[in-house]
Design a protein around this motif. Structure first.
Motif, PDB file in Angstrom:
ATOM      1  N   ARG A 277       0.863  -1.176   0.000  1.00 19.57           N
ATOM      2  CA  ARG A 277       0.000   0.000   0.000  1.00 19.57           C
ATOM      3  C   ARG A 277       0.906   1.234   0.000  1.00 19.57           C
ATOM      4  NH1 ARG A 277      -2.303  -1.069   4.336  1.00 19.57           N
ATOM      5  NH2 ARG A 277      -4.227  -1.987   3.549  1.00 19.57           N
ATOM      6  N   VAL A 278       0.699   2.131  -0.959  1.00 23.03           N
ATOM      7  CA  VAL A 278       1.534   3.322  -1.085  1.00 23.03           C
ATOM      8  C   VAL A 278       0.839   4.497  -0.409  1.00 23.03           C
ATOM      9  CG1 VAL A 278       2.692   4.902  -2.662  1.00 23.03           C
ATOM     10  CG2 VAL A 278       2.544   2.466  -3.229  1.00 23.03           C
ATOM     11  N   LEU A 279       1.538   5.146   0.531  1.00 16.02           N
ATOM     12  CA  LEU A 279       1.010   6.277   1.278  1.00 16.02           C
ATOM     13  C   LEU A 279       1.575   7.587   0.728  1.00 16.02           C
ATOM     14  CD1 LEU A 279       1.509   4.865   4.903  1.00 16.02           C
ATOM     15  CD2 LEU A 279      -0.428   4.483   3.363  1.00 16.02           C
ATOM     16  N   SER A 280       0.906   8.678   1.050  1.00 15.97           N
ATOM     17  CA  SER A 280       1.417   9.992   0.653  1.00 15.97           C
ATOM     18  C   SER A 280       2.244  10.627   1.762  1.00 15.97           C
ATOM     19  CB  SER A 280       0.264  10.922   0.279  1.00 15.97           C
ATOM     20  OG  SER A 280      -0.643  11.052   1.368  1.00 15.97           O
ATOM     21  N   ARG A 281       1.972  10.254   3.020  1.00 16.55           N
ATOM     22  CA  ARG A 281       2.751  10.730   4.171  1.00 16.55           C
ATOM     23  C   ARG A 281       3.086   9.538   5.063  1.00 16.55           C
ATOM     24  NH1 ARG A 281      -0.296  15.556   7.043  1.00 16.55           N
ATOM     25  NH2 ARG A 281      -1.983  13.990   7.022  1.00 16.55           N
TER      26      ARG A 281
ATOM     27  N   GLN B 207       9.104  10.048   7.542  1.00 12.14           N
ATOM     28  CA  GLN B 207       9.426  11.339   6.928  1.00 12.14           C
ATOM     29  C   GLN B 207       8.905  12.522   7.745  1.00 12.14           C
ATOM     30  OE1 GLN B 207       7.805  10.777   2.970  1.00 12.14           O
ATOM     31  NE2 GLN B 207       9.744   9.973   2.191  1.00 12.14           N
TER      32      GLN B 207
ATOM     33  N   GLU C 147       3.524  -1.077   3.906  1.00  6.95           N
ATOM     34  CA  GLU C 147       3.180   0.315   3.651  1.00  6.95           C
ATOM     35  C   GLU C 147       4.435   1.038   3.201  1.00  6.95           C
ATOM     36  OE1 GLU C 147      -0.685   1.040   6.504  1.00  6.95           O
ATOM     37  OE2 GLU C 147       1.276   1.764   7.201  1.00  6.95           O
TER      38      GLU C 147
ATOM     39  N   VAL D 150       6.194   4.575   0.972  1.00  7.23           N
ATOM     40  CA  VAL D 150       6.031   5.994   0.678  1.00  7.23           C
ATOM     41  C   VAL D 150       7.151   6.395  -0.282  1.00  7.23           C
ATOM     42  CG1 VAL D 150       7.485   6.790   2.607  1.00  7.23           C
ATOM     43  CG2 VAL D 150       5.650   8.262   1.745  1.00  7.23           C
ATOM     44  N   PRO D 151       6.886   7.302  -1.223  1.00 11.22           N
ATOM     45  CA  PRO D 151       7.966   7.754  -2.114  1.00 11.22           C
ATOM     46  C   PRO D 151       9.069   8.453  -1.317  1.00 11.22           C
ATOM     47  CG  PRO D 151       5.821   8.348  -3.013  1.00 11.22           C
ATOM     48  CD  PRO D 151       5.584   7.884  -1.604  1.00 11.22           C
TER      49      PRO D 151
ATOM     50  N   ARG E 144      12.152  11.083  -0.665  1.00 10.19           N
ATOM     51  CA  ARG E 144      12.141  12.521  -0.934  1.00 10.19           C
ATOM     52  C   ARG E 144      13.067  12.922  -2.087  1.00 10.19           C
ATOM     53  NH1 ARG E 144      10.221  15.363   3.683  1.00 10.19           N
ATOM     54  NH2 ARG E 144       8.188  14.419   4.140  1.00 10.19           N
TER      55      ARG E 144
ATOM     56  N   LEU F 100      10.474   3.700  -3.661  1.00 11.77           N
ATOM     57  CA  LEU F 100       9.497   3.593  -2.584  1.00 11.77           C
ATOM     58  C   LEU F 100      10.198   2.975  -1.381  1.00 11.77           C
ATOM     59  CD1 LEU F 100       6.397   2.272  -4.575  1.00 11.77           C
ATOM     60  CD2 LEU F 100       6.767   4.583  -3.700  1.00 11.77           C
TER      61      LEU F 100
ATOM     62  N   ALA G 181       7.347   2.828   5.012  1.00 12.90           N
ATOM     63  CA  ALA G 181       6.787   4.031   5.623  1.00 12.90           C
ATOM     64  C   ALA G 181       6.929   4.054   7.135  1.00 12.90           C
ATOM     65  CB  ALA G 181       5.308   4.160   5.236  1.00 12.90           C
TER      66      ALA G 181
END
Length: 497
Positions: A128-132, A136, A259, A261-262, A264, A269, A272
């Motif tokens: 599952r890819v998160l935005s936050r 980070q 989980e 996240v991209p 920075r 990926l 997270a």
């Protein structure tokens, strides 16, 4: 199958260990140079808990505000727990993983429904890819000198990151193609505030990815994950086939989807829920001398050139933890993990070599240099066939330089039993097979050529058919009824142990 909760991050696992009295907080100031190693090893050899150093001392006497967590998997029970299992459930989980790799054909609806756990495990590999993400919450300037990185041994060249999960992908892949990612636990030497040396051997996935980027003449994006969840850590350490992504496979171990996240500053990926991530690039042809460092052999390795990672960013939680370990002559934490992986891999080995009943990689033999295999022997020459099959089965077994094959009436994990089989069922002139100039871990200083060495296979099985021209002796054994009665008598008299 799972009897323990899902551990989505390192903190959840630490909370669980603390609730069981398996975590000790050390408020005393402990230097990260050498002294922390002594504490870790003394505790491990006493069967101690996870250690959390609250006041690590950096070189120069400065106390770090980042606690250091060590000995996470210093007991078999905690390694199994990282898989969501009790120790006795590990072999069953290994059988499940073997079936997942090569499932049998479905026979009817009832059979299909019975395989729901396998389907659920397969779905768990879809991330599952998160935005936050927690990892980070803070983006810091690249300054590795601020981290409480250990200098484990007196002869070490400098600070060494020892539990990094290094994330790479091959050239030509897209960041979203996580099935093509590789996760590896590679040594990472700190050589500056924004420089790391990544020590990946030529046969490892990270090195293969680096070669693909070098052929294209482009820098490779890399992420070094520190303080990942137990499933990600163990998946990165497992000797999985090259076609299996550790990042996706961690979902099977965790019992829940990964989980991500991209990152920075690099097109990758990343996990997270980790504690920290070091982002950066490896440029073609840029290397630096790595080492010497104490290794799992109990010796310092030689100094050799390995790729340099230019750090572009460091992200972490607001109150990060730094996960560390020590590698040395067993027992150490990697050797404890290896014992559990031994049981986890056995069903996979049996699927390829059905006559294998047990396989033991003695931890004292650097976890893989020697293997003892018990088999259900049925025909002449079978022991030698098993030796050749095992050496060629997985790349890791190409570094096993001694194989001892015994019958299934021998406890392969009991040195006394193995010694008896060697002394009564093996003739050195007939039952020893020697190979020359085969692949070998170049850290094996006993090998005459770097990366090439001999191998020895010892057939300590009962000789049958054309293997012998003599009548074979009969093994002595008491009647089981008499053994049972003796145990009852001693128990009644209070003489039983």
């Amino acid at each position: 199958m799972r009897t323990l909760p899902v551990f989505p991050d390192l903190r959840a696992f630490l909370d669980w260990t603390e609730s069981r009295g398996e975590l000790a907080r050390i408020p005393d100031p402990v230097p990260v140079r050498h002294e922390m190693t002594a504490v870790q090893l003394a505790s491990l050899r006493a069967g101690g808990p996870v250690l959390r150093f609250e006041a690590p001392v950096l070189d120069g006497g400065t106390r770090s505000a980042i606690p250091v967590v060590t000995n996470l998997f210093a007991k078999r029970e905690r390694v199994a727990a990282g898989l969501g299992l009790t120790p006795d459930q590990v072999p069953g989980f290994g059988a499940f993983l073997a079936a997942l790799r090569s499932p049998a054909p479905v026979e009817g609806m009832r059979d299909a429904l019975s395989r729901w756990p396998m389907l659920r495990a397969a779905l768990s590999t879809r991330p599952r890819v998160l935005s936050r993400a927690p990892v980070q919450q803070v983006e810091a300037a690249p300054d590795l000198s601020a981290l409480p990185v250990q200098v484990p041994w007196p002869g070490d060249a400098g600070p060494l990151v020892t539990w990094p999960v290094v994330v790479t992908r091959p050239h030509g892949s897209e960041p979203a193609q996580v099935v093509r990612y590789n996760l590896g636990v590679y040594r990472a030497q700190v050589i500056g505030p924004d420089r790391l040396i990544l020590r990946w051997l030529a046969h490892r996935g990270g090195a293969a990815h680096a070669r693909s980027w070098a052929r294209a003449g482009e820098p490779m994006p890399v992420a070094v994950v520190l303080g990942a969840d137990p499933a990600t850590l163990l998946a990165a350490a497992l000797p999985l086939p090259e076609t299996v992504s550790e990042l996706t496979f961690s979902g099977v171990l965790r019992g829940a989807r990964s989980e991500l996240v991209p990152a920075r500053t690099v097109p990758l990926l990343i996990p997270a829920q980790a504690e920290m991530v070091i982002e950066g690039w490896v440029h073609p042809g840029e290397t630096a001398p790595e080492g010497p460092f104490g290794d799992h052999t109990g010796y310092y390795n030689a100094v050799e050139p390995f790729p340099v990672m230019r750090v572009s960013a460091v992200t972490h939680r607001r109150d990060p933890l730094y996960l560390s370990t020590v590698t040395g002559r067993p027992p150490d934490e990697p050797s404890v993990i290896g014992e559990v992986f031994n049981d986890l891999a056995l069903p996979v080995i049996r699927a390829q070599i059905p006559e294998v009943r047990d396989l033991w990689l003695p931890p004292a033999a650097c976890s893989y240099r020697i293997a003892v295999i018990s088999i259900d022997k049925r025909y002449p020459g079978q022991a030698r066939r098993v030796m050749m099959a095992l050496w060629g089965m997985l790349p890791q077994f190409s570094y096993t330089k001694m194989l001892v094959v015994v019958d299934d009436d021998i406890d392969a994990r009991n040195w006394d039993d193995v010694a008896w089989a060697l002394s009564t069922r093996m003739d050195p002139g007939r039952d020893v097979m020697i190979l020359d100039r085969t692949p070998m871990d170049y850290l094996d200083f006993a090998s005459p050529l770097e990366g090439l060495a001999g191998k020895i296979g010892i057939d300590a099985t009962t000789k049958i058919g054309t293997e012998t021209s003599r009548d074979w002796g009969q093994v002595m054994a008491l009647d089981p009824i008499h053994v049972e009665r003796a145990a009852e008598l001693l128990a009644r008299r209070g003489l039983a142990r």
